[in-house]
Scaffold this motif. Structure first.
Motif, short mmCIF file in Angstrom:
data_model
loop_
_atom_site.label_atom_id
_atom_site.label_comp_id
_atom_site.label_asym_id
_atom_site.label_seq_id
_atom_site.Cartn_x
_atom_site.Cartn_y
_atom_site.Cartn_z
N UNK A 107 0.02 -42.33 27.40
CA UNK A 107 0.12 -42.99 28.42
C UNK A 107 1.58 -43.08 28.96
N UNK A 108 2.61 -43.19 27.89
CA UNK A 108 3.93 -42.93 28.13
C UNK A 108 4.39 -41.65 28.80
N UNK A 109 4.01 -40.65 28.19
CA UNK A 109 4.47 -39.30 28.97
C UNK A 109 3.60 -39.29 30.17
N UNK A 110 2.59 -39.61 30.43
CA UNK A 110 1.98 -39.76 31.92
C UNK A 110 2.71 -40.66 32.73
N UNK A 111 3.57 -41.71 32.32
CA UNK A 111 4.36 -42.36 33.16
C UNK A 111 5.65 -42.03 33.54
N UNK A 112 5.99 -40.76 33.13
CA UNK A 112 7.42 -40.06 33.16
C UNK A 112 7.45 -39.32 34.69
N UNK A 113 8.68 -39.15 35.21
CA UNK A 113 8.49 -38.43 36.53
C UNK A 113 8.13 -36.86 36.28
N UNK A 114 7.23 -36.21 36.90
CA UNK A 114 6.71 -35.13 36.85
C UNK A 114 7.91 -34.09 37.11
N UNK A 115 7.97 -32.99 36.26
CA UNK A 115 8.90 -31.91 36.46
C UNK A 115 8.11 -30.61 36.59
N UNK A 116 8.17 -29.88 37.52
CA UNK A 116 7.52 -28.59 37.79
C UNK A 116 8.30 -27.51 36.94
N UNK A 117 8.01 -27.19 35.75
CA UNK A 117 8.59 -26.24 35.00
C UNK A 117 7.63 -25.60 34.18
N UNK A 118 7.46 -24.05 34.65
CA UNK A 118 6.38 -23.30 33.81
C UNK A 118 6.80 -23.22 32.28
N UNK A 119 5.72 -23.03 31.61
CA UNK A 119 5.66 -23.03 30.03
C UNK A 119 6.23 -21.50 29.86
N UNK A 120 7.05 -21.23 29.17
CA UNK A 120 7.63 -20.01 28.65
C UNK A 120 6.65 -19.30 27.63
N UNK B 21 15.22 -34.46 26.95
CA UNK B 21 15.27 -35.70 27.47
C UNK B 21 14.42 -36.05 28.41
N UNK B 22 14.11 -35.03 29.37
CA UNK B 22 13.05 -35.15 30.36
C UNK B 22 11.57 -34.85 30.04
N UNK B 23 11.60 -34.33 28.98
CA UNK B 23 10.38 -33.95 28.12
C UNK B 23 9.41 -32.66 28.90
N UNK C 226 4.06 -35.38 33.38
CA UNK C 226 2.54 -35.38 33.99
C UNK C 226 2.50 -34.39 35.19
N UNK C 227 3.38 -33.33 35.54
CA UNK C 227 3.04 -32.41 36.64
C UNK C 227 1.70 -31.67 36.40
N UNK C 228 0.87 -31.49 37.46
CA UNK C 228 -0.31 -31.19 37.30
C UNK C 228 -0.57 -29.84 37.05
N UNK C 229 0.55 -28.97 37.68
CA UNK C 229 0.37 -27.32 37.38
C UNK C 229 1.00 -26.91 36.21
N UNK C 230 2.24 -27.56 35.82
CA UNK C 230 2.92 -26.91 34.49
C UNK C 230 2.82 -27.87 33.37
N UNK C 231 2.30 -29.31 33.67
CA UNK C 231 2.43 -30.10 32.78
C UNK C 231 1.46 -30.67 32.05
N UNK C 232 1.18 -32.04 31.76
CA UNK C 232 -0.05 -32.43 31.06
C UNK C 232 -0.60 -33.58 32.07
#
Length: 425
Positions: free
Chosen positions: A148-161, A75-77, A97-103
């Motif tokens: 655009x919708x995904x980039x409007x979400x709160x960024x979550x810093x969570x490294x991809x496994x 739900x947080x994407x 939209x986290x710059x380090x771990x997201x898009x």
């Protein structure tokens, strides 16, 4: 010696040619991405989070629900969910939209390339657990709205496994061969013989809804022609019935209103959704506009009927039928009725229920073992559920009651053995 050298050179040349062919098949149709300077100056591809207008963001959120993105990405994407496959586990990625771990640094062109071509920002090939084999039909406009919708979400810093895949499936070369065999980028082509409504439904069913990804058979390598003819969902061990067979999940003879009701509320006069489909209704289709659900219903009703598969007729032994009737009387009749008639709006009927007499008995076995609920929806907020009998009934008792259901009240499906139950269990 000379012959050996010639043979070696021939093998090397053939290998290089095949490698070149696989490489070409994996980039066919891909246009070069715009330079970073162009992307940054564009109002869409390089726009900062929140720059899109409210209508675009609302449309993107709606389309993300149509695509059931939260089922895998949460739900947080932020991703991180392990998706079990016959080849190992694939972990969903961080779409915030986290710059380090997201898009956060992805342009809309790069996001579109992932949707349409199954290729990541850095050029890596993506595993088809992300259903780009269906999403390739999504339009660029819809892809941009989701981005655009995904980039409007709160960024979550969570490294991809890192994916946990067995040899040789963890290698990009292996994935490239798979894609060369089973994937080709495509666009949705409207059927000129059908109405705009039916074509809209086809776009949603075959594209964002990726319904054919489950409702189609797969070979040993996971390849599928996505024809909707039904197939076993790997690892989950549920059968997704044929969307065109009247004996399975075909809805050509249903009213459009009943199909819409099933997708919107999880239930209809003909039955109730359970298993993986219950999650699809809960997370996705219940949130869609009635107009889109009607379009999907009309498309599903327009599918050419498939040839009926032969009905199994392996009769249960009399002793098994007697045991099955006893188990049914003790554990099932109080809800589903002595004659399998069910209770209106509470418990689905079993008599005349297609789910009972499918050629594959796995769904019925799963329901007896695991129980379950229909999805909680606005139209059915407190669904009645079925208790699990996994700890209550033995394999022989489950086989007996399932065989009883499949050979009572006019059903003529094959009996089920204790070994089949054990395999599902």
């Amino acid at each position: 010696m000379k012959l050996a050298v010639r043979l070696l050179l021939c093998v090397v040349a053939t290998t290089l040619m095949l490698a070149g062919l696989v490489a070409w098949l994996n980039v066919r149709g891909e246009a070069p991405l715009p330079p970073a300077s162009v992307a940054a100056s564009s109002s869409v591809p390089g726009s900062p989070p929140g720059a899109a207008d409210a209508a675009t963001l609302a449309r993107g959120a709606y389309l993300a629900k149509a695509g059931n993105c939260a089922a895998c990405h949460g739900t947080s994407y932020a991703g991180g969910r392990g998706i079990a496959t016959p080849f190992g586990s694939v972990f969903s990625s961080n779409l915030t939209p986290d710059a380090a771990t997201g898009i956060g640094n992805w342009s809309s062109a790069e996001f579109w390339r992932a949707m349409h071509h199954g290729r990541s920002k850095d050029g890596r090939l993506l595993y088809p657990a992300f259903p780009y084999t269906s999403y390739t039909l999504v339009t660029r406009e819809d892809s941009d709205a989701i981005h655009a919708f995904l980039r409007s979400l709160p960024p979550v810093q969570q490294a991809n496994r890192r994916h946990e895949l067995r040899f040789p499936y963890q290698y990009q070369a292996s994935l490239a061969v798979w894609r060369a065999l089973y994937f080709r980028p495509a666009s949705f082509e409207p059927d000129e013989k059908q109405s705009a409504e039916v074509n809209r439904g086809g776009y949603l069913v075959r594209g964002l809804g990726h319904c054919m990804a489950c409702h189609s058979g797969r070979n040993a390598l996971g390849g599928s022609n996505e024809d909707g003819s039904g197939g076993l969902i790997a690892v989950q061990n549920w059968y997704a019935p044929s969307l065109s067979s009247a004996r399975e999940a075909g809805v050509a003879a249903w009213s459009t209103a009943d199909v819409v009701s099933l997708l919107k509320t999880g239930r209809s006069p003909q039955g109730t959704v359970t298993g993986p489909m219950a999650e699809v209704v809960f997370r996705s289709t219940q949130h869609l506009a009635v107009e889109d659900l009607q379009a999907m219903a009309k498309y599903l009703q327009s599918l050419p009927p498939s040839t009926s598969r032969p009905v199994g007729n392996k009769l249960a032994d009399p002793a098994v039928r007697t045991l099955g009737a006893k188990v049914y009387e003790q554990h099932c009749a109080s809800c589903h009725g002595k004659q399998g008639e069910g209770a209106h709006a509470l418990y689905p009927p079993l008599a005349g229920n297609r789910a009972v007499s499918l050629d594959s008995p796995v769904n019925l076995i799963q329901m007896v073992l695991q129980g379950g609920f229909a999805p909680s929806t606005a139209g059915n907020p407190r669904p009645f559920g079925m208790p699990p009998f996994r700890q209550t009934l033995s394999d022989s008792e489950v086989a007996a009651v399932v065989s009883h259901l499949r050979q009572s009240w006019g059903h003529k499906a094959s009996a089920v053995s204790a070994l089949e139950v054990l395999r599902v269990r």
